[in-house]
Write a protein that holds these residues in place. Sequence first.
Motif, mmCIF file in Angstrom:
data_model
loop_
_atom_site.group_PDB
_atom_site.id
_atom_site.type_symbol
_atom_site.label_atom_id
_atom_site.label_comp_id
_atom_site.label_asym_id
_atom_site.label_seq_id
_atom_site.Cartn_x
_atom_site.Cartn_y
_atom_site.Cartn_z
ATOM 1 N N ARG A 81 0.492 -2.762 8.532
ATOM 2 C CA ARG A 81 -0.241 -2.591 9.801
ATOM 3 C C ARG A 81 -1.224 -1.428 9.696
ATOM 4 N NH1 ARG A 81 3.493 -2.173 14.653
ATOM 5 N NH2 ARG A 81 4.606 -0.905 13.162
ATOM 6 N N LYS A 82 -0.760 -0.358 9.075
ATOM 7 C CA LYS A 82 -1.599 0.834 8.957
ATOM 8 C C LYS A 82 -2.890 0.525 8.202
ATOM 9 C CE LYS A 82 -0.898 5.574 7.446
ATOM 10 N NZ LYS A 82 0.039 6.434 6.758
ATOM 11 N N TYR A 83 -2.790 -0.339 7.201
ATOM 12 C CA TYR A 83 -3.974 -0.637 6.377
ATOM 13 C C TYR A 83 -4.555 -2.024 6.657
ATOM 14 C CZ TYR A 83 -2.820 3.636 3.961
ATOM 15 O OH TYR A 83 -2.575 4.952 3.682
ATOM 16 N N ASP A 98 5.180 -1.837 8.661
ATOM 17 C CA ASP A 98 4.472 -0.687 9.231
ATOM 18 C C ASP A 98 3.331 -0.252 8.306
ATOM 19 O OD1 ASP A 98 6.241 -0.835 11.291
ATOM 20 O OD2 ASP A 98 7.516 0.812 10.613
ATOM 21 N N LEU A 99 3.592 -0.280 7.016
ATOM 22 C CA LEU A 99 2.554 0.115 6.057
ATOM 23 C C LEU A 99 1.395 -0.886 6.069
ATOM 24 C CD1 LEU A 99 2.062 2.282 3.850
ATOM 25 C CD2 LEU A 99 2.992 0.668 2.193
#
Length: 410
Positions: A221-223, A218-219
């Motif tokens: 994907r965020k960046y 998830d992290l």
Amino acid sequence: MKKIVVQKYGGSSLSTIGKMKKIAKKIVARFKEGNQIVVVVSAMGNETNRLLKLAYRISPSPDKRELDMLASTGEQVSIALLAMAIHVLGNKAISFTARHAGILTDGKYTRARLIKIDSQKIEKALNLGKIVIVAGFQGINLHDEVTTLGRGGSDLSAVALAVQLKADLCEIYTDVDGVYTANPKLISKAQRIPRISYDEMSEMAALGAQIMHHRAIDLARKYHLPILVKSTFRSSKGTMITKEVPMLENVIVRGVTYQKNVSKITLQGVKKNTDLACRLFEDLAKENIVIDSIVQDLYNQDTVTVSFIVTEEDFMPSLKITKEIAGKIGVQKIHTDCNLAKVSIVGDSIAKESGIASRMFRTLSRAGIHMETINTSRIRISCLIKLSQLDQAVKALHDEFELSKIKKEI
Ligand code: ASP
Ligand code: MG
């Protein structure tokens, strides 16, 4: 400017001194190609399990601060040994705990969340030509106390460092050579998936593909940070986790995944219109317990049955909270079932295609598998089944969606 490479080695890759020496050689070779290298490590082999077992031999509910103090030592052993192994090869390396690496978290012991990384010290060491070895899994809270990020959390440390240091890629080295259409130990015909999207991988990881921590994905994907998952010692191209993945026209289901030992807690005879659900799930959330699915059925005219699913790890604390709330509002019966498993199919286009769910249900019922609850998202369909029927379910679904036929490289 030199390129920054962030690598993470999991526990099974570090289980012996021999393996550590081999990894040290790999790291040095990469350094000599002209890269700046940050390596995040887990504890050696099963060390974290061993440490936690010691704690539970002393108390059934050890103090959480002390648990983190204990569990975080595993990674500290790895960083120092790996740094020494690099020194022996004639290179500069330095080991950093979370405090040195500036990995700041909130105060929730045993399942802390990252707040920020203050990477000055790492950057300084890199600029001095040192290979930096960072302890994964651990953090420091605002009171300078040691925290841990939850089991499997060193993936999260690696991705967070790669984001902070603006690396092009985060390399995750493990004992499998990538993500497969199903667990290859169970399905011999399972195929390596060369590229997978963050969304698909996040579902696969959250649902138990056990390759990477879902919060790490998830992290990333965020960046928009690509992650390459690869075998430490075997040569294979691995699996690249990225934003977009070209789909072959007829590939709708990317993989079959499962989660073992999920538990169901059922409250029977709950008076209608009480705020039980609200209070219960609020209290569970306060403990960072993630609830999988919640089902509410009518029990009789005045009462309802509420059931919800949690992981085995969260079962005991969830049951304790449930009993507390149930005691306050009067519930007829609490029923638990711990021998369940969740089997899921995952694919970015699942919601866009019709008939996928019915194919899944038909396949399971043809195999004589009873579905307890069904739960769907945009890219996943999951069924809760008996743990004893799990292998059979995975095989039947892998066959039904012809996953052994996917092309090697997409
Ligand atoms: N050593 C920790 C664990 O076993 C963290 C990790 O390996 O990612 O959970
Ligand atoms: Mg792991």
